[in-house]
Design a protein around this motif. Structure first.
Motif, PDB file in Angstrom:
ATOM      1  N   ILE A  14      85.366  67.634 -20.734  1.00  0.00           N
ATOM      2  CA  ILE A  14      84.588  67.158 -21.468  1.00  0.00           C
ATOM      3  C   ILE A  14      83.187  68.198 -21.869  1.00  0.00           C
ATOM      4  CG2 ILE A  14      83.058  65.221 -22.327  1.00  0.00           C
ATOM      5  CD1 ILE A  14      84.518  63.274 -20.684  1.00  0.00           C
ATOM      6  N   THR A  15      83.008  68.610 -22.847  1.00  0.00           N
ATOM      7  CA  THR A  15      81.843  69.367 -23.125  1.00  0.00           C
ATOM      8  C   THR A  15      81.193  68.656 -24.173  1.00  0.00           C
ATOM      9  OG1 THR A  15      83.369  71.154 -22.779  1.00  0.00           O
ATOM     10  CG2 THR A  15      81.402  71.647 -24.013  1.00  0.00           C
ATOM     11  N   LEU A  16      79.684  68.770 -23.882  1.00  0.00           N
ATOM     12  CA  LEU A  16      78.642  68.514 -24.723  1.00  0.00           C
ATOM     13  C   LEU A  16      77.610  69.450 -25.033  1.00  0.00           C
ATOM     14  CD1 LEU A  16      79.536  65.533 -23.676  1.00  0.00           C
ATOM     15  CD2 LEU A  16      77.081  65.045 -23.835  1.00  0.00           C
ATOM     16  N   ASN A  30      74.506  59.167 -21.047  1.00  0.00           N
ATOM     17  CA  ASN A  30      74.650  57.839 -20.484  1.00  0.00           C
ATOM     18  C   ASN A  30      75.795  56.912 -20.713  1.00  0.00           C
ATOM     19  OD1 ASN A  30      71.931  57.868 -19.552  1.00  0.00           O
ATOM     20  ND2 ASN A  30      70.972  57.041 -21.398  1.00  0.00           N
ATOM     21  N   PHE A  31      76.427  57.188 -21.886  1.00  0.00           N
ATOM     22  CA  PHE A  31      77.875  56.554 -22.226  1.00  0.00           C
ATOM     23  C   PHE A  31      78.755  56.923 -21.284  1.00  0.00           C
ATOM     24  CE2 PHE A  31      81.774  56.577 -24.298  1.00  0.00           C
ATOM     25  CZ  PHE A  31      81.989  55.155 -24.761  1.00  0.00           C
ATOM     26  N   LEU A  32      78.987  58.324 -21.175  1.00  0.00           N
ATOM     27  CA  LEU A  32      79.892  58.811 -20.231  1.00  0.00           C
ATOM     28  C   LEU A  32      79.542  58.511 -18.809  1.00  0.00           C
ATOM     29  CD1 LEU A  32      80.287  62.416 -22.165  1.00  0.00           C
ATOM     30  CD2 LEU A  32      81.694  60.409 -22.206  1.00  0.00           C
ATOM     31  N   GLN A  33      78.375  58.617 -18.491  1.00  0.00           N
ATOM     32  CA  GLN A  33      77.937  58.302 -16.849  1.00  0.00           C
ATOM     33  C   GLN A  33      78.338  56.819 -16.756  1.00  0.00           C
ATOM     34  OE1 GLN A  33      73.980  58.575 -15.985  1.00  0.00           O
ATOM     35  NE2 GLN A  33      74.461  59.159 -13.751  1.00  0.00           N
ATOM     36  N   SER A  34      78.232  55.868 -17.528  1.00  0.00           N
ATOM     37  CA  SER A  34      78.732  54.666 -17.367  1.00  0.00           C
ATOM     38  C   SER A  34      80.132  54.306 -17.109  1.00  0.00           C
ATOM     39  CB  SER A  34      77.838  53.744 -18.444  1.00  0.00           C
ATOM     40  OG  SER A  34      78.897  53.792 -19.705  1.00  0.00           O
ATOM     41  N   ARG A  35      80.668  55.324 -17.715  1.00  0.00           N
ATOM     42  CA  ARG A  35      82.202  55.329 -17.406  1.00  0.00           C
ATOM     43  C   ARG A  35      82.636  56.182 -16.335  1.00  0.00           C
ATOM     44  NH1 ARG A  35      80.586  53.162 -21.575  1.00  0.00           N
ATOM     45  NH2 ARG A  35      81.690  51.716 -22.814  1.00  0.00           N
TER      46      ARG A  35
END
Length: 97
Positions: A14-16, A30-35
């Motif tokens: 995943i690249t941001l 935050n969305f990615l971290q929560s998963r």
């Protein structure tokens, strides 16, 4: 290393593409971290060449721009919409959106 099967394929990276002052960048992380997902962050505000590469890849100038593998997801709203449509997990598993 010699196993070329697609069974149990590793999650695509995943690249941001982000910048420092970007609420939607924080929301996406935050969305990615929560998963429990990890990502590579490319700060376009610190690296003009990275900004040029992002615009060339996406034809967009806003951040975040999110990629899963080579698939351009889009921004934060696009990421959440993909999740709500049930298409994020298959993409993370190496399938098509």
């Amino acid at each position: 290393m010699g196993d070329n099967s697609t069974q149990g394929a590793a999650q695509p990276p995943i690249t941001l593409y982000t910048s420092a002052i970007c609420g939607y960048c924080v929301a996406a992380k935050n969305f990615l971290q929560s998963r429990g997902l990890a990502w590579d962050e490319v700060r376009i505000d610190l690296d003009p060449d990275a900004r040029e590469r992002m615009v060339a890849r996406t034809r967009r100038t806003s951040v975040p721009q999110i990629f899963i593998g080579e698939v351009h997801v889009g921004g934060y709203d696009d990421l959440v919409a993909l999740h709500r449509a049930g298409k994020l997990e298959p993409l993370l598993s190496g399938g098509a959106a």
